[in-house]
Enzyme design. Sequence first.
Site, PDB file in Angstrom:
ATOM      1  N   ASP A 134      28.040  28.007   9.416  1.00  0.00           N
ATOM      2  CA  ASP A 134      26.905  27.223   9.897  1.00  0.00           C
ATOM      3  C   ASP A 134      27.010  25.812   9.310  1.00  0.00           C
ATOM      4  O   ASP A 134      27.980  25.485   8.618  1.00  0.00           O
ATOM      5  CB  ASP A 134      25.573  27.897   9.540  1.00  0.00           C
ATOM      6  CG  ASP A 134      25.365  28.063   8.031  1.00  0.00           C
ATOM      7  OD1 ASP A 134      26.025  27.349   7.241  1.00  0.00           O
ATOM      8  OD2 ASP A 134      24.537  28.902   7.650  1.00  0.00           O
ATOM      9  N   SER A 135      26.036  24.977   9.570  1.00  0.00           N
ATOM     10  CA  SER A 135      26.129  23.584   9.141  1.00  0.00           C
ATOM     11  C   SER A 135      26.195  23.454   7.619  1.00  0.00           C
ATOM     12  O   SER A 135      26.906  22.589   7.101  1.00  0.00           O
ATOM     13  CB  SER A 135      24.969  22.761   9.705  1.00  0.00           C
ATOM     14  OG  SER A 135      23.738  23.324   9.313  1.00  0.00           O
TER      15      SER A 135
END
Length: 74
Positions: free
Chosen positions: A33-34
């Site tokens: 994810d980010s």
Amino acid sequence: MLQKIIEITAETLGAEAESITENTSFTEDLHADSLDLFELAMALEEEFGVEIPSEDLEKITTVGAAAAYLEENK
């Protein structure tokens, strides 16, 4: 350089280094994810002494793309 990126990616994202190739996608294959990508960018910056701006980070989607980027910007 590619092998070192694979090692850092495996360590940062909790993946098996043997399963990571130049074509491995950080998001699709490793489900990053980010926050994971930010942590990976920080680890790569520290290892290779290169600053990766956030706008460039969005373009680096695979291990091979990371290697190419770091090679161009070292």
